[in-house]
Write a protein that holds these residues in place. Structure first.
Motif, short mmCIF file in Angstrom:
data_model
loop_
_atom_site.label_atom_id
_atom_site.label_comp_id
_atom_site.label_asym_id
_atom_site.label_seq_id
_atom_site.Cartn_x
_atom_site.Cartn_y
_atom_site.Cartn_z
N ALA A 147 1.03 -1.28 0.04
CA ALA A 147 -0.08 -0.08 -0.04
C ALA A 147 0.85 1.10 0.14
O ALA A 147 1.85 1.23 0.51
N PRO A 148 0.48 2.23 -0.56
CA PRO A 148 1.21 3.67 -0.56
C PRO A 148 1.27 4.11 0.81
O PRO A 148 -0.06 4.16 1.70
N ASN A 149 2.14 4.94 1.21
CA ASN A 149 2.01 5.72 2.46
C ASN A 149 1.09 6.94 2.44
O ASN A 149 0.45 7.09 3.11
N ASP A 150 1.58 7.93 1.26
CA ASP A 150 0.69 9.11 0.94
C ASP A 150 -0.23 8.65 -0.42
O ASP A 150 0.67 8.32 -1.29
N HIS A 285 -10.16 5.93 2.06
CA HIS A 285 -11.16 6.18 0.48
C HIS A 285 -10.17 6.27 -0.78
O HIS A 285 -10.82 5.60 -1.59
N ALA A 286 -9.22 6.80 -0.66
CA ALA A 286 -8.21 6.81 -1.82
C ALA A 286 -7.75 5.44 -2.08
O ALA A 286 -7.60 5.14 -3.54
N VAL A 287 -7.39 4.70 -1.10
CA VAL A 287 -6.58 3.48 -1.23
C VAL A 287 -7.62 2.46 -2.02
O VAL A 287 -7.25 1.70 -3.00
N TYR A 288 -8.92 2.30 -1.35
CA TYR A 288 -9.85 1.54 -1.89
C TYR A 288 -10.31 1.92 -3.36
O TYR A 288 -10.62 1.08 -4.23
#
Length: 434
Positions: A147-150, A285-288
């Motif tokens: 997963a990204p951190n930012d 919200h952004a990751v999914y």
């Protein structure tokens, strides 16, 4: 069912026609040895279209191959795709099919760390940076698959809008643990599981080390709340289901299903753009969304009082119609109307995707919620993915959590690892949160 068979038959006939046409054009353009021109045979069988050999192509052949590739996707034969065609005898006996949780397998790293846990939990950083340094190095070598951190909505791309086509990825099994899902069908009239022999592996970060970023011991100020140690699998979000035939908790019959809904429950939500560690709501919200999942409903609990106008002003426009804000403490009493798990069980079904984040910095209340999940097959059937920061007694985390007053003094790392592995053993992709 009859319409599906007719449609499939038409697709297969069209595939056969395209294959024959391609062969004819190929050999007309390059008259020569049949054996030299075709490296392997192309056959069209029920539910399968084999590949053409790679050869220099005419424009016509290129166009026809593109059409054939499109038909292959319709037939469901892409790598990692959901099996869409089974033999007619199986179709008759298996009307309700889905990918279902089969097993959780700890990685070698997780197993070895757990075996030596009594020593490891007293010397976490020392052991991570010496005996377990090779595992940490291998862990970080696949950073691009974590997963990204930012992440912001500006970087979201949703690379696989066809939610069945997330390609399978292979990660080092010596380090990364994994879930196994099988393509299974129920036989009627009795509910029996018919295993069609197809397996999908979903990797997840190991329950080992400090239960957060493996580089935390090199610089705790940098890595304490970083999230790029997490492995969140896009295919599992859209396809994986839960199975407990003994409890009658199975995905609904295909004829009765609507589309899968996506739920996000956040217990200890802070606000959309703020949080003690970092803003979890905006990040999730952004990751999914990047994995092609837009939450249909978001339920957020936060005990600290906030101005409702300020809360909703922060929300993206697409989120506002889906957002439920509870500016009250989450009640952990089983069955209570203010218990988030009571609401979760009432609004979601085993067919839906449910993600739960639990982080209210009160280990007594958090452990009560976890105990309820482990005791309830209804909740296990609904919760697919979970993020939880468990405050237990070990360094360096005890100091960062504010000392003994903010940790469960009687529980140590071993106890936390045991709880996470129990959750994973129930089919919940449980992550240790920041």
């Amino acid at each position: 069912m009859g319409g599906d068979k007719v449609g499939m038959a038409r697709l297969q006939v069209l595939c056969a026609f395209l294959v024959c046409t391609m062969l004819f054009l190929h050999f007309r353009a390059q008259p020569g040895s049949l054996v030299a021109s075709v490296r392997h045979r192309t056959s069209v069988t029920q539910g399968h279209v084999a590949d053409f050999a790679e050869e220099p192509e005419t424009e016509n052949i290129s166009e026809l191959k593109a059409q054939l590739a499109q038909l292959r996707q319709q037939l469901g034969t892409q790598s990692g795709g959901q099996p869409s065609v089974v033999s007619s005898s199986r179709q008759a006996a298996a009307e309700n099919c889905s990918w279902r949780f089969s097993a959780y397998h700890s990685s070698e790293f997780e197993i070895e760390w757990s075996k030596d846990i009594l020593s490891n939990q007293e010397r976490v950083c020392e052991r991570l940076m010496s005996e377990y340094k090779p595992q940490v190095t291998e862990y970080l070598s696949v950073q691009d698959k974590l997963a990204p951190n930012d992440v912001t909505m500006a970087s979201v791309k949703c690379a696989y809008p066809d939610k069945h086509t997330f390609p399978p990825e292979e990660l080092p099994r010596s380090v990364f643990s994994r879930f196994e899902y099988k393509w299974q069908c129920d036989q009627t009239p009795a509910v029996k599981v018919h295993d069609l022999g197809t397996v999908r592996t979903v990797y997840i970060e190991p329950i080992a080390g400090t239960l957060r970023h493996p580089s935390i011991c090199t610089d705790i100020s940098v890595y304490l709340v970083r999230k790029d140690y997490l492995r969140i699998d896009g295919w599992a979000i859209h396809n994986a289901a839960w199975l407990d035939a003994d409890q009658g908790l199975l995905p609904g019959p295909l004829g009765e299903r609507t589309r899968r809904r996506y739920f996000y429950f956040d217990i200890g939500a802070s606000t959309w753009t703020t949080g003690a560690g970092s803003p979890s709501q905006e990040w999730f919200h952004a990751v999914y969304r990047d994995k092609c999942a837009l939450f249909d409903q978001i339920f957020a609990w936060e005990a600290h009082k906030h101005d409702p106008n300020a809360i909703y002003k922060e929300l993206p426009a697409e989120v506002k119609p889906r957002y439920h804000w509870y500016n009250i403490p989450a009640n952990s009493e089983p069955g209570h109307s203010d218990n988030p798990l009571t609401i979760l069980e009432s609004v979601a079904t085993p067919d839906d995707f449910v993600m739960l984040k639990l982080d209210i910095d009160n280990w007594r209340v958090e452990e009560s919620f976890v105990a309820q999940i482990l005791a309830s097959t209804q909740l296990q059937a609904r919760i697919d993915e979970m993020f939880w920061e468990h405050h237990v007694n070990f360094e360096p985390m005890r100091t960062k959590w504010g000392g003994f007053a903010n940790v469960h003094r009687e529980l140590k790392m071993k106890d936390s690892i045991d709880l996470f592995r129990q959750l994973r053993g129930k089919g919940i992709r449980a992550h240790s949160w920041v």
